[in-house]
Design an enzyme around this catalytic site. Sequence first.
Site, PDB file in Angstrom:
ATOM      1  N   GLU A 113       0.813  -1.210   0.000  1.00 42.66           N
ATOM      2  CA  GLU A 113       0.000   0.000   0.000  1.00 42.66           C
ATOM      3  C   GLU A 113       0.850   1.265   0.000  1.00 42.66           C
ATOM      4  O   GLU A 113       0.336   2.365   0.241  1.00 42.66           O
ATOM      5  CB  GLU A 113      -0.971  -0.059   1.174  1.00 42.66           C
ATOM      6  CG  GLU A 113      -1.887  -1.249   0.946  1.00 42.66           C
ATOM      7  CD  GLU A 113      -2.970  -1.480   1.962  1.00 42.66           C
ATOM      8  OE1 GLU A 113      -4.055  -1.912   1.548  1.00 42.66           O
ATOM      9  OE2 GLU A 113      -2.734  -1.261   3.153  1.00 42.66           O
ATOM     10  N   HIS A 156      -1.840   3.403   8.858  1.00 45.53           N
ATOM     11  CA  HIS A 156      -3.007   2.670   8.338  1.00 45.53           C
ATOM     12  C   HIS A 156      -3.187   1.438   9.210  1.00 45.53           C
ATOM     13  O   HIS A 156      -2.242   0.681   9.440  1.00 45.53           O
ATOM     14  CB  HIS A 156      -2.778   2.247   6.886  1.00 45.53           C
ATOM     15  CG  HIS A 156      -3.751   1.192   6.434  1.00 45.53           C
ATOM     16  ND1 HIS A 156      -5.112   1.374   6.467  1.00 45.53           N
ATOM     17  CD2 HIS A 156      -3.551  -0.080   5.974  1.00 45.53           C
ATOM     18  CE1 HIS A 156      -5.718   0.272   6.035  1.00 45.53           C
ATOM     19  NE2 HIS A 156      -4.788  -0.624   5.735  1.00 45.53           N
ATOM     20  N   HIS A 174      -6.063  -1.843  10.738  1.00 49.69           N
ATOM     21  CA  HIS A 174      -7.291  -2.620  10.617  1.00 49.69           C
ATOM     22  C   HIS A 174      -7.904  -2.734  12.019  1.00 49.69           C
ATOM     23  O   HIS A 174      -8.333  -3.813  12.426  1.00 49.69           O
ATOM     24  CB  HIS A 174      -7.005  -4.019  10.071  1.00 49.69           C
ATOM     25  CG  HIS A 174      -6.478  -4.046   8.669  1.00 49.69           C
ATOM     26  ND1 HIS A 174      -6.201  -5.215   7.998  1.00 49.69           N
ATOM     27  CD2 HIS A 174      -6.183  -3.052   7.801  1.00 49.69           C
ATOM     28  CE1 HIS A 174      -5.744  -4.945   6.779  1.00 49.69           C
ATOM     29  NE2 HIS A 174      -5.722  -3.627   6.637  1.00 49.69           N
ATOM     30  N   TYR A 189     -12.327  15.642  21.505  1.00 54.53           N
ATOM     31  CA  TYR A 189     -11.047  15.086  21.048  1.00 54.53           C
ATOM     32  C   TYR A 189     -11.162  14.422  19.683  1.00 54.53           C
ATOM     33  O   TYR A 189     -10.209  14.426  18.897  1.00 54.53           O
ATOM     34  CB  TYR A 189     -10.468  14.142  22.109  1.00 54.53           C
ATOM     35  CG  TYR A 189      -9.444  14.881  22.920  1.00 54.53           C
ATOM     36  CD1 TYR A 189      -9.833  15.955  23.709  1.00 54.53           C
ATOM     37  CD2 TYR A 189      -8.097  14.569  22.839  1.00 54.53           C
ATOM     38  CE1 TYR A 189      -8.892  16.692  24.404  1.00 54.53           C
ATOM     39  CE2 TYR A 189      -7.153  15.299  23.531  1.00 54.53           C
ATOM     40  CZ  TYR A 189      -7.556  16.359  24.320  1.00 54.53           C
ATOM     41  OH  TYR A 189      -6.616  17.095  24.993  1.00 54.53           O
ATOM     42  N   HIS A 213     -12.382  -1.836   5.125  1.00 54.91           N
ATOM     43  CA  HIS A 213     -10.935  -2.011   5.217  1.00 54.91           C
ATOM     44  C   HIS A 213     -10.385  -1.367   6.508  1.00 54.91           C
ATOM     45  O   HIS A 213     -10.096  -2.097   7.444  1.00 54.91           O
ATOM     46  CB  HIS A 213     -10.301  -1.422   3.948  1.00 54.91           C
ATOM     47  CG  HIS A 213      -8.856  -1.688   3.773  1.00 54.91           C
ATOM     48  ND1 HIS A 213      -8.202  -1.505   2.578  1.00 54.91           N
ATOM     49  CD2 HIS A 213      -7.907  -2.104   4.641  1.00 54.91           C
ATOM     50  CE1 HIS A 213      -6.923  -1.807   2.719  1.00 54.91           C
ATOM     51  NE2 HIS A 213      -6.725  -2.179   3.963  1.00 54.91           N
TER      52      HIS A 213
HETATM   53  P1  13P Z   1       1.121  -4.799   3.825  1.00 54.13           P
HETATM   54  O1  13P Z   1       1.555  -5.937   4.697  1.00 54.13           O
HETATM   55  O2  13P Z   1       1.505  -4.993   2.382  1.00 54.13           O
HETATM   56  O3  13P Z   1       1.570  -3.473   4.389  1.00 54.13           O
HETATM   57  O4  13P Z   1      -0.462  -4.776   3.862  1.00 54.13           O
HETATM   58  C1  13P Z   1      -1.061  -4.788   5.128  1.00 54.13           C
HETATM   59  C2  13P Z   1      -2.385  -4.136   5.115  1.00 54.13           C
HETATM   60  O5  13P Z   1      -2.746  -3.524   6.096  1.00 54.13           O
HETATM   61  C3  13P Z   1      -3.259  -4.292   3.931  1.00 54.13           C
HETATM   62  O6  13P Z   1      -4.387  -3.458   4.082  1.00 54.13           O
END
Ligand code: 13P
Length: 213
Positions: free
Chosen positions: A76, A95, A97, A122, A162
């Site tokens: 990414e 980023h 999850h 906040y 995502h």
């Molecule tokens: P990568 O391991 O390639 O960084 O991907 C992880 C991820 O969070 C995909 O959304």
Amino acid sequence: MTLEEEHLRKEMVRYGALLYERGLAHGSAGNLSVRLGDGAILITPTNSSLGALSPERISKLSQDGSVLAGDLPSKESFFHIAVYEQRPAAKAIVHLHSTYSVALSCLCHQDKDNVLPPLTAYQVMRVGRLPLVPYFRPGDIRLADAVRRTASGHKAMLLANHGPVIAGASLAEAVHACEELEETAKVFFALGSRPVSLLRCEEVDELQAVFGS
Ligand code: 13P
């Protein structure tokens, strides 16, 4: 290697471990990047666990994404580069999850320009408006274009089905914003369908005027 680069590599390891220990990252999900003073980018290697990064294996990219050193970069990387292009003051991107933020990204939203109503000060100060970026599979180059279109006006965004992407003036700032988003998303789900007293427009405007979100 400059002292700046050495320091930032260690910071990425430290914050990756912190996110992992706090349960905001699991398996090999998520990626972190920082921009160096000369414009090069350090980014976590693909398929690496944020809980077990090694400073010397972190990938180094040129501004246009060519690999300069380290392991194979995150798939990414291209959307990190798109955010840096659009936000000259950004020095770091996170980023994740993280569970509640991902849950929010899976809901049907009427207003895709802002998918989290203003619940707390906040949230407004650290995250700001949170637009939803349409779904593309992880690694799809079209995700970079969608992120690019959103990034000029927003430091934080939610990739549909995502997870969040948040830019900051430092890695600490981007990490804190991700944590604030995750906790606010938790509050949002805890409130459920009860009537909620949201911050009023004037209150949001005041926070933005005072804290510059
Ligand atoms: P990568 O391991 O390639 O960084 O991907 C992880 C991820 O969070 C995909 O959304």
